[in-house]
Design a protein around this motif. Sequence first.
Motif, mmCIF file in Angstrom:
data_model
loop_
_atom_site.group_PDB
_atom_site.id
_atom_site.type_symbol
_atom_site.label_atom_id
_atom_site.label_comp_id
_atom_site.label_asym_id
_atom_site.label_seq_id
_atom_site.Cartn_x
_atom_site.Cartn_y
_atom_site.Cartn_z
ATOM 1 N N TRP A 52 0.836 -1.193 0.000
ATOM 2 C CA TRP A 52 0.000 0.000 0.000
ATOM 3 C C TRP A 52 0.875 1.247 0.000
ATOM 4 N N ALA A 53 1.928 1.221 0.851
ATOM 5 C CA ALA A 53 2.799 2.396 0.974
ATOM 6 C C ALA A 53 3.600 2.605 -0.304
ATOM 7 N N ALA A 54 3.970 1.504 -0.985
ATOM 8 C CA ALA A 54 4.803 1.600 -2.178
ATOM 9 C C ALA A 54 4.107 2.417 -3.258
ATOM 10 N N ARG A 55 2.767 2.321 -3.328
ATOM 11 C CA ARG A 55 2.026 3.070 -4.348
ATOM 12 C C ARG A 55 2.078 4.565 -4.070
ATOM 13 N N ARG A 56 2.281 4.910 -2.782
ATOM 14 C CA ARG A 56 2.278 6.333 -2.430
ATOM 15 C C ARG A 56 3.674 6.915 -2.373
ATOM 16 N N THR A 57 4.714 6.088 -2.513
ATOM 17 C CA THR A 57 6.075 6.575 -2.377
ATOM 18 C C THR A 57 6.651 6.934 -3.740
ATOM 19 N N ARG A 58 6.662 8.226 -4.076
ATOM 20 C CA ARG A 58 7.151 8.642 -5.388
ATOM 21 C C ARG A 58 8.373 9.545 -5.280
ATOM 22 N N PHE A 198 10.717 -0.738 -0.860
ATOM 23 C CA PHE A 198 9.486 -0.431 -1.594
ATOM 24 C C PHE A 198 8.578 0.533 -0.836
ATOM 25 N N GLY A 199 8.507 0.368 0.458
ATOM 26 C CA GLY A 199 7.574 1.191 1.221
ATOM 27 C C GLY A 199 8.165 2.451 1.800
ATOM 28 N N GLY A 200 9.505 2.543 1.884
ATOM 29 C CA GLY A 200 10.157 3.728 2.444
ATOM 30 C C GLY A 200 9.671 4.042 3.848
ATOM 31 N N MET A 201 9.666 5.325 4.185
ATOM 32 C CA MET A 201 9.320 5.738 5.539
ATOM 33 C C MET A 201 7.848 5.468 5.851
ATOM 34 N N THR A 202 6.948 5.562 4.850
ATOM 35 C CA THR A 202 5.535 5.315 5.131
ATOM 36 C C THR A 202 5.343 3.890 5.647
ATOM 37 N N ALA A 203 5.903 2.906 4.937
ATOM 38 C CA ALA A 203 5.759 1.514 5.360
ATOM 39 C C ALA A 203 6.456 1.280 6.693
ATOM 40 N N THR A 204 7.689 1.809 6.816
ATOM 41 C CA THR A 204 8.447 1.608 8.050
ATOM 42 C C THR A 204 7.672 2.162 9.241
ATOM 43 N N THR A 205 7.069 3.346 9.066
ATOM 44 C CA THR A 205 6.310 3.964 10.151
ATOM 45 C C THR A 205 5.094 3.120 10.521
#
Lengths: 563, 102
Positions: A52-58, A198-205
């Motif tokens: 989910w986060a990967a789609r938002r990480t641009r 893939f998820g960056g900070m959003t996924a990690t958080t």
Amino acid sequence: MRPGLLLAGLIAAATLIGPAVAAGGAVRSGTNWTSILMFAAFTAVTLGITRWAARRTRTASDFYTAGGGITGFQNGLAIAGDYMSAASFLGISAQIFTDGFDGLIYSIGFLVGWPIILFLIAERLRNLGRYTFADVASFRFAQAPVRSFAAVSTLTVVLFYLIAQMVGAGQLIQLLFGLPYEYAVVIVGLLMTVYVLFGGMTATTWVQIVKAVLLLGSATFMAAMVLLPFGFSLEALFARAVAVKTDLAAASGSGDAAAAGRSIMGPGNFIRDPVSAISFGLALMFGTAGLPHILMRFFTVPDAKAARVSVLWATSWIAYFYLLTFVIGFGAIVLVATNPGYFDAAGGLVGGGNMAAIHLAHAIGGNAFLGFVSAVAFATILAVVAGLTLAGASAVSHDLYATVIKKGAADSAAELRVSRRTVLFLAVLAVALGILFKGQNVAFMVSLAFAIAASGNFPVLLLSLFWPGATTRGVVAGGSLGLVLALVLTILSPTVWVTVLGFADPIFPYSSPAIFSMPAAFLTIWLVSRLDRSRRAAVDRAGYRAQQIRAETGIGVDAAHAH
Amino acid sequence: MDSGAEGGIEADPRYRTLVSARRRLTWVLSATMLALYLGFLLLVAFNKPLMARPVGSGVLSIGILLGLAVILSAIGLTAVYVRRSTAVYDPLVDAIRADHGG
């Protein structure tokens, strides 16, 4: 869809290969299927979050700081998640199980750094910085030297912290799931790479938040179940624990059983001399304010107010968590120490001394709860490792590549590419070091990470924020000296010189270097800055007024953050 | 930001109040936390028997009570700072930002 395919592959790996390997290792130790199922379920959920986060990480901003879109409450939970590592949960409850009071000294040290971060750093950091604490430390100084120092110091802290977590993870999985150590370390490395890459900070958080809620929930349940038979009276629990310890001492035929029982209520041998006491205290208290993966979390919130609110939540959750570990440790004395089933023939705890809380979970809720708590403990390590890797990657890509090498002219896509390559490199390095350091005592690495953060990053950050006279040469010289001194003194201390390297006598007699390395860093920054007559020094000092206005009011932040 | 804008904000009495009052609170609270924690550690290092002594007739010791007090004081000091910031400093910052841009 490369990320999607890889995610699917990893879910398959976690659910299929895991048990298959475990089945192979079942001859060596019992395979806990409930744990493996719980672990697989947790992994599937977190990979879903990552997708989910990967789609938002641009953009680079999404990748490092979740686009600044995390609320204060969410960030407070994520910070608490970063901080409530498996080492604190298992390690502190185990220390209370063995020594009682001494475990409390650790918990308090880890907690008191948080008010300090709030009072001195959090809001100013948010107003001045963007991705890394080096943005703040180098705000009015020459970029290249200060960022180079910050990157080296960040990588040093991250690496020592990372090794400790990898070794801990390997041991935990080996014990809980019956997997060989090397497989365990590789699985941690793979999963962590997917979260971050893939998820960056959003996924990690979000992985951090999910794990924080699970950990707080299961610890609350354990503490409540421990206190229930005692009518929720701490005094009654303590009295029973003292009675248990007295009986155990009498059974082993020690001289004064009653005194041995009462000893868990007072200080033991943990703090030996006043110098070590203060040094240890300084490292824990100010080290927290210099940990790069913690400081990075303050850039995920929209403004200084949210940064402040997140510290209040983080402090409250962490304090609550340490109060729970205290109850859990005493609960283990009452429920685990009295049951011979949890001990091996030699009289040691099955699975090693750190497993007190895990056995307590079994005593309270049987195999299902044991599996749940094991999965949460493992998830804890994964989430912390992901946060550390992200901090290391941002130091390389944002501080070294974009600012020092490309002089600020790198585009977001190129910076992101470097960042992702660094994540891969750090993951391989962490797995290799985790395997290399197999079986080593890892406590000194965590304490070293805190001591380096307190002696390198913290003085640089504090003086750049509060002392107009600080100059580029001053902070680089002082920070570097603090870093090197903390490193060298730790190697010469009893923990490494005697225990790890096997020499007879330590060259540096105290358990923590901070009492020497931290003042040395402050003094050097002051002295070198005072003697600095360079043209750059004049620019550095003149820049303080503009820095202070932005740090105190946030004026100029919005313009600087326009993407 | 040119030096004219800096001078304008620095001349604003609200900015000077904000900076000096917040600095004072920052240092007082930090020093209190440091003193409480180092005080606790030094008691552990110098006076172990005192820390092990029971508070009342039961087993709960002075050391454990003081330790729990340090934990609660950490939350308390944090709450003091947050309340004061919200009540006093945030309105000041908002007013300064409204007049000087940002």
